[in-house]
Scaffold this motif. Structure first.
Motif, short mmCIF file in Angstrom:
data_model
loop_
_atom_site.label_atom_id
_atom_site.label_comp_id
_atom_site.label_asym_id
_atom_site.label_seq_id
_atom_site.Cartn_x
_atom_site.Cartn_y
_atom_site.Cartn_z
N SER A 1 -12.39 -10.66 -11.67
CA SER A 1 -12.91 -9.31 -11.58
C SER A 1 -12.61 -8.56 -12.87
N VAL B 1 -13.69 -5.17 -13.15
CA VAL B 1 -13.46 -3.80 -12.72
C VAL B 1 -12.51 -3.81 -11.54
N CYS B 2 -11.30 -3.32 -11.75
CA CYS B 2 -10.34 -3.31 -10.65
C CYS B 2 -9.35 -2.17 -10.85
N GLY C 1 -7.45 -12.52 0.38
CA GLY C 1 -7.05 -12.60 -1.03
C GLY C 1 -5.55 -12.38 -1.12
N GLN D 1 1.79 1.88 -7.36
CA GLN D 1 0.55 2.31 -6.73
C GLN D 1 -0.44 1.18 -6.52
N ARG E 1 -1.32 -6.17 -0.78
CA ARG E 1 -0.58 -6.39 0.44
C ARG E 1 -0.01 -7.80 0.50
N MET F 1 -5.67 -8.55 1.34
CA MET F 1 -6.98 -8.14 0.83
C MET F 1 -8.08 -8.97 1.45
N THR G 1 -8.27 -3.43 0.17
CA THR G 1 -6.94 -3.50 0.75
C THR G 1 -6.89 -2.61 1.97
N GLU G 2 -6.29 -3.14 3.03
CA GLU G 2 -6.24 -2.35 4.27
C GLU G 2 -4.80 -2.00 4.63
N GLY G 3 -4.67 -1.08 5.53
CA GLY G 3 -3.34 -0.70 6.02
C GLY G 3 -2.65 0.29 5.10
N GLU H 1 -0.95 0.07 2.45
CA GLU H 1 -1.08 -0.11 1.00
C GLU H 1 -2.35 0.54 0.47
N LEU I 1 -1.67 3.84 -1.31
CA LEU I 1 -0.72 3.89 -2.42
C LEU I 1 -1.30 4.54 -3.68
N PRO I 2 -2.56 4.21 -4.04
CA PRO I 2 -3.08 4.80 -5.29
C PRO I 2 -3.41 6.28 -5.15
N TYR J 1 -9.14 0.56 0.95
CA TYR J 1 -9.32 1.00 -0.43
C TYR J 1 -9.97 -0.11 -1.24
N ALA K 1 -10.26 -2.19 -4.08
CA ALA K 1 -9.31 -2.44 -5.16
C ALA K 1 -9.94 -3.18 -6.32
N LEU K 2 -11.00 -3.94 -6.07
CA LEU K 2 -11.65 -4.65 -7.17
C LEU K 2 -13.11 -4.97 -6.86
#
Lengths: 91, 98
Positions: free
Chosen positions: A12, A14-15, A42, A72, A76, B1, B66-68, B70, B73-74, B84, B86-87
């Motif tokens: 990836s 863009v992350c 993942g 941040q 998980r 994820m 990402t679930e839950g 975490e 967090l951002p 969220y 994430a990628l």
């Protein structure tokens, strides 16, 4: 913690910045019989697990942010280790 | 994820102050067949969900979310978000057999 089998990876560009440079593996969660369950998640990897490896995954954040060096980072799952031997004696 | 394909967008009229201006995506999780070939018609049985997006993912993109706990967090502490983006996936290298 869950057992899973590495079935691939994703790339990836863009992350979230917290995920920059992290190896992201695709892991198929194993069912109680040790077969793939079809559920693919993942997981971040810092130990270099490869395709077909059975790995132990920590599925509850917190520790991952330490490794990602970003409190941040929206992550998980992290690969804790590669399974050498799995001994099972039915329940 | 988990990974899924963007199938739509959600626009909120009234929102909590902390979520004003946020982008929301409708995401359908990928089935095992779709990891091999993202164009596969064999869709998963998992329900689609709404994901918070800051990366600018578009329709048809495959994203990792990402679930839950975490997921927030951002975001500023206390923002109620539980998925969220994430990628945005460039490429899936899938080697699983079966």
């Amino acid at each position: 913690m869950i057992l899973a089998k590495v079935v691939g990876n994703v790339t990836s560009a863009v992350c979230h910045p917290g995920l920059d440079g992290i190896r992201m593996l695709l892991c198929e969660v194993l069912d109680p019989q040790g077969e793939g369950s079809g559920r693919i998640i993942g997981s971040a990897d810092w130990i270099g697990a490869g395709d077909g490896d059975t790995v132990l995954i920590n599925a509850d954040g917190d520790a991952v942010q330490t490794y990602a060096k970003d409190p941040q980072a929206p992550l998980r799952n992290v690969v804790m280790g590669i399974v050498d031997d799995l001994e099972e004696k039915g329940a | 994820m988990r990974f899924g394909k963007v199938i739509g967008r959600v626009v909120l009229g009234q929102t909590l102050q902390s979520l004003a201006g946020a982008r929301w995506l409708m995401v359908k999780p990928l089935s095992r067949a779709q990891f091999k070939d993202t164009e596969s018609k064999e869709s998963s049985t998992e329900p689609s969900l709404v994901v918070y997006d800051k990366l600018g993912a578009g329709l048809g993109d495959v994203v990792g979310f990402t679930e839950g706990g975490e997921a927030m967090l951002p975001l500023p502490r206390g923002t109620p978000v539980d998925a969220y983006c994430a990628l945005i996936v460039d490429r899936i290298n899938f080697f699983g057999t079966k």
